[in-house]
Scaffold this active site. Sequence first.
Site, PDB file in Angstrom:
ATOM      1  CB  ALA A  83      -0.947  -0.007   1.207  1.00  0.00           C
ATOM      2  CB  SER A 152      -1.525  -3.867  12.225  1.00  0.00           C
ATOM      3  OG  SER A 152      -1.323  -2.643  11.558  1.00  0.00           O
TER       4      SER A 152
END
Lengths: 240, 240
Positions: A83, A152
């Site tokens: 990302a 995460s």
Amino acid sequence: MYKEDQSRSLLKMLTWRVSGTLATVLIVLVFTHEPLVALTVGGLEAVAKMALYFFHERLWDRIKFGRRRVEPVVLWFTGLSGAGKSTLAERLHAHLVSEGYAVELLDGDVIRSIFPSTGFARADRDQHVRRVGFLASVLEKNGVTVVSALISPYRDTRASVRGMCKRFVEIHVDTPLELCERRDVKGLYRRARAGEIKSFTGIDDPYEPPESPEIVVHTDDVSVDASFAELRAQVARYLP
Amino acid sequence: MYKEDQSRSLLKMLTWRVSGTLATVLIVLVFTHEPLVALTVGGLEAVAKMALYFFHERLWDRIKFGRRRVEPVVLWFTGLSGAGKSTLAERLHAHLVSEGYAVELLDGDVIRSIFPSTGFARADRDQHVRRVGFLASVLEKNGVTVVSALISPYRDTRASVRGMCKRFVEIHVDTPLELCERRDVKGLYRRARAGEIKSFTGIDDPYEPPESPEIVVHTDDVSVDASFAELRAQVARYLP
């Protein structure tokens, strides 16, 4: 923890003395109209006060009053693999270092490389994120700002890390899966699609996007510079 | 990271002004023998210099020169269960806090309670000690002194933690197994002998004592106060 060297006190003494003695000489001159008296008073004052100033500084180095700790913050990046978390986190870290902040970068990949036996199954990931979160919270407690970059993926785990920290700023790097997979910088998506990697976030393991992150960064249709400028402006709200 | 509040600069300004103006008034009086002139110069000087001093302080708050970081150290306790590591580590931590050090206590039992799934088999113990060692090294890197209390039974693992840190001080709490077992504060030795706990250090898992620890503390035949006094004197060599 910082202490002041004697050299600092000495230099402060000199810069102060030059400005202070000039002021004294002028004041005495205005009142006595006697240049000699003004200069003599100035000269004697300079010697006596330099000693006084130096000891005044050394004394104050031992006094805590008014020494304010700059409040640290945990800047927690979350988002899919590819990302742009690490790229943005590294730039943010370098920027904060240059601004003089005490700041530590915790990159998930780097920490995994130190502990290679950490797995990717849900329980392993969860423990890994919690451990890095604990590390972040201990750093924050000790005055160090943290920039962390881990996928995460689980909402619960992030909430538990938030609970450990005092000032937790969740930064969602919101790059669509299609774009991450198209970029595929490390070739991981290809390997995950081929079944060579198991439990890969976004492919066969879920990514649960944050519901109310403090900051959202978009990386599609904009340059890295533009994304970073947006991020930097938003982070400034937490680190004035 | 510390910054100075305006209130600190204001108070320093006042304490400095009182001593400085008294000196000026005396010097002018000695030279002019005119109390009125001396007091007038003193009065004017006081007002002008207070403003000058304040801005001088604010300016210096932005200057790094001579601000020395106090070099942190990792104080790594090792020893059998019940040797007295936690007791001594807690006292040392409290002592260093009271001395104004930035210091963090890492207790093995406390960290295990945060990550309850950490096991006691060799690989698990090894990872646990390495993780705490990594945490200690990151804290040290950021200026925080660390006091850690873990059994950390394996020589290799301690050597690897030593390698991560810059200033590593190994403290062997050298209490004989017989004495630890006799004390058995938490009843763990009894349970280990009964086979209820597996891989218990000293019973069915080895403790490899340090070969050249920086500090050795004895707790047999002496009071806790005496052990701590001995420890404190030795630690002072690393934290002057």
